[in-house]
Write an enzyme that holds these catalytic residues in place. Structure first.
Site, PDB file in Angstrom:
ATOM      1  N   ARG A  47      49.019  39.168  59.713  1.00 42.92           N
ATOM      2  CA  ARG A  47      48.481  39.265  58.347  1.00 42.92           C
ATOM      3  C   ARG A  47      47.590  38.046  58.026  1.00 42.92           C
ATOM      4  O   ARG A  47      47.937  36.921  58.308  1.00 42.92           O
ATOM      5  CB  ARG A  47      49.641  39.328  57.350  1.00 42.92           C
ATOM      6  CG  ARG A  47      49.220  39.417  55.877  1.00 42.92           C
ATOM      7  CD  ARG A  47      49.335  38.084  55.171  1.00 42.92           C
ATOM      8  NE  ARG A  47      49.093  38.205  53.730  1.00 42.92           N
ATOM      9  CZ  ARG A  47      48.942  37.152  52.929  1.00 42.92           C
ATOM     10  NH1 ARG A  47      49.020  35.945  53.405  1.00 42.92           N
ATOM     11  NH2 ARG A  47      48.714  37.312  51.653  1.00 42.92           N
ATOM     12  N   ILE A  48      46.432  38.304  57.458  1.00 46.26           N
ATOM     13  CA  ILE A  48      45.552  37.226  57.017  1.00 46.26           C
ATOM     14  C   ILE A  48      45.462  37.291  55.500  1.00 46.26           C
ATOM     15  O   ILE A  48      45.235  38.365  54.929  1.00 46.26           O
ATOM     16  CB  ILE A  48      44.162  37.356  57.694  1.00 46.26           C
ATOM     17  CG1 ILE A  48      44.305  37.033  59.192  1.00 46.26           C
ATOM     18  CG2 ILE A  48      43.136  36.447  57.021  1.00 46.26           C
ATOM     19  CD1 ILE A  48      43.079  37.287  60.017  1.00 46.26           C
ATOM     20  N   GLY A  49      45.672  36.173  54.855  1.00 49.02           N
ATOM     21  CA  GLY A  49      45.616  36.135  53.387  1.00 49.02           C
ATOM     22  C   GLY A  49      44.276  35.630  52.890  1.00 49.02           C
ATOM     23  O   GLY A  49      43.274  35.627  53.621  1.00 49.02           O
ATOM     24  N   ASP A  50      44.262  35.185  51.645  1.00 51.16           N
ATOM     25  CA  ASP A  50      43.013  34.737  51.024  1.00 51.16           C
ATOM     26  C   ASP A  50      42.612  33.324  51.449  1.00 51.16           C
ATOM     27  O   ASP A  50      41.431  32.975  51.420  1.00 51.16           O
ATOM     28  CB  ASP A  50      43.165  34.731  49.501  1.00 51.16           C
ATOM     29  CG  ASP A  50      44.282  33.774  49.075  1.00 51.16           C
ATOM     30  OD1 ASP A  50      45.448  34.041  49.427  1.00 51.16           O
ATOM     31  OD2 ASP A  50      43.984  32.752  48.427  1.00 51.16           O
ATOM     32  N   THR A  76      45.426  29.949  44.947  1.00 48.41           N
ATOM     33  CA  THR A  76      46.778  30.124  45.475  1.00 48.41           C
ATOM     34  C   THR A  76      47.442  31.290  44.755  1.00 48.41           C
ATOM     35  O   THR A  76      47.077  31.613  43.625  1.00 48.41           O
ATOM     36  CB  THR A  76      47.611  28.839  45.307  1.00 48.41           C
ATOM     37  OG1 THR A  76      48.979  29.133  45.626  1.00 48.41           O
ATOM     38  CG2 THR A  76      47.559  28.295  43.891  1.00 48.41           C
ATOM     39  N   GLY A  77      48.416  31.898  45.400  1.00 51.44           N
ATOM     40  CA  GLY A  77      49.109  33.021  44.780  1.00 51.44           C
ATOM     41  C   GLY A  77      49.085  34.222  45.694  1.00 51.44           C
ATOM     42  O   GLY A  77      48.981  34.080  46.923  1.00 51.44           O
ATOM     43  N   GLY A 124      47.882  36.633  47.868  1.00 50.62           N
ATOM     44  CA  GLY A 124      46.626  36.683  48.607  1.00 50.62           C
ATOM     45  C   GLY A 124      45.877  37.998  48.483  1.00 50.62           C
ATOM     46  O   GLY A 124      44.654  38.014  48.334  1.00 50.62           O
ATOM     47  N   THR A 164      51.454  27.315  48.997  1.00 44.88           N
ATOM     48  CA  THR A 164      50.200  26.924  49.639  1.00 44.88           C
ATOM     49  C   THR A 164      49.652  25.629  49.034  1.00 44.88           C
ATOM     50  O   THR A 164      49.936  25.329  47.885  1.00 44.88           O
ATOM     51  CB  THR A 164      49.207  28.076  49.392  1.00 44.88           C
ATOM     52  OG1 THR A 164      49.674  29.202  50.126  1.00 44.88           O
ATOM     53  CG2 THR A 164      47.799  27.759  49.820  1.00 44.88           C
TER      54      THR A 164
END
Ligand code: ASP
Length: 331
Positions: free
Chosen positions: A229-232, A251-252, A254, A201
């Site tokens: 899927r929704i991440g951070d 980053t990382g 999520g 990211t």
């Protein structure tokens, strides 16, 4: 006048065997994008303009996991997400589930500037993109040969992304653990086995010379993620946050960043505990992040810049008005 500062990242969690050549390419891209940000700051561009500009550059290069080069869903498609936040006014915009928008961060900016909302996703976000006349490309533009190979390997190992190797439910945890995957040398890119690449990211945080802070983050998410899927990264307060005090991009992993509300916690710790930026960042990564591997970059309105990660390396760079400039991958 405040002092400007800028930090960028190209993702947390780097394969320890990443070849020198690939490391150098990543560092060159980071340096080029950092310099674009520095030049814009010297030309008195606002913090929010600079974070958008720099993230657009990163999205347009297939090196990292955003825009072109985005990680693939389990279906082999791309669903991108991004967010942007302007600190002084706490205005924000976010997008998810984009399949054809060339620069997701700019659509997030338009959500902030030209819609009554903060967050648009999937069909509605794509419709908004067309209404706004942003550049549209075919989904195939984002998909690289390298990522097709990585998805294949991730599927074979039954893991969600490849660098952290999160086993999927029912996976043989031994075969999915770090370092146990033997690169498939039959899949090559520029003469290097594909499995050693780790798509990451991107993000940028800036404080401009008026002391205003802004943050932006953009991603394709995790390799082999479920469609939907929704991440951070698009979640304000988790992957991205900016206020009067500071700006943060994470980053990382999520899911771990979401549980920790990592970005907002840095600002909260500065505000409520009175810590300076680096101490707040250290505290949050140590105390708030559970087992998840992640990292973040941050700037404060005083021109401080900070970075911290508990993952194996993080692609990053920073520069300050005092002439300090650094690009690094490892601790
Ligand atoms: N945080 C991103 C996500 O979980 C992935 C990354 O930062 O590499 O979608």
């Amino acid at each position: 006048m405040a002092k400007w500062a800028i930090a960028i990242h190209g993702g947390a969690g780097v394969d320890p065997n990443l070849p020198e050549q690939r490391q150098e390419e990543a560092k060159r891209l980071l340096s080029r994008c950092l310099q674009i940000g520095v030049d814009a700051l010297k030309a008195n561009k606002t913090a929010v303009d600079v974070v958008e500009l720099v993230v657009r550059q990163l999205e347009s290069d297939p090196m990292f996991n955003s825009g072109r080069g985005s990680a693939l869903t389990a279906k082999g498609t791309v669903e991108m997400e991004a967010s942007i936040m302007d600190g002084r006014k706490r205005r924000c915009g976010a997008v998810s589930g984009l399949t054809t928008v060339k620069n997701p961060v700019s659509l997030a900016r338009l959500v902030m500037d030209r819609s009554p909302h903060s967050y648009l996703a999937f069909d509605g976000a794509e419709e908004f993109a067309r209404e706004q006349g942003v550049e549209i490309v075919d989904n195939s533009y984002f998909i690289t040969e390298e990522n097709i190979g990585m998805l294949k390997l991730a599927k074979e190992a039954n893991t969600i992304l490849f660098d952290y190797r999160i086993p999927l439910p029912g996976a043989d945890t031994c075969s999915a653990s770090v370092g146990s995957l033997v690169p498939d040398t039959s899949l090559q890119m520029n003469g290097l086995p594909i499995s050693i690449y780790s798509p990451e990211t991107v993000g940028c945080v800036v404080v401009d010379s008026t002391g205003n802070c802004a943050a932006a983050t953009s991603t394709g998410g995790l390799m082999n993620k479920k469609s939907g899927r929704i991440g951070d990264s698009p979640l304000i307060g988790s992957g991205t946050y900016a206020c009067e005090l500071c700006a943060i991009s994470c980053t990382g992993e999520g899911e771990a960043i979401i549980r920790s509300t990592l970005a907002r916690d840095v600002a909260a710790v500065m505000e409520y505990k009175g810590l300076n930026l680096q101490k707040a960042v250290d505290f949050v990564v140590k105390e708030r992040l559970d087992e998840g591997q992640a990292g973040l970059i941050a700037v404060s309105r005083n021109g401080e810049v900070a970075c911290k990660f508990n993952s194996n390396g993080m692609f990053r760079g920073c520069a300050t008005e005092d002439g300090y400039m650094e690009v690094a991958i490892w601790e």
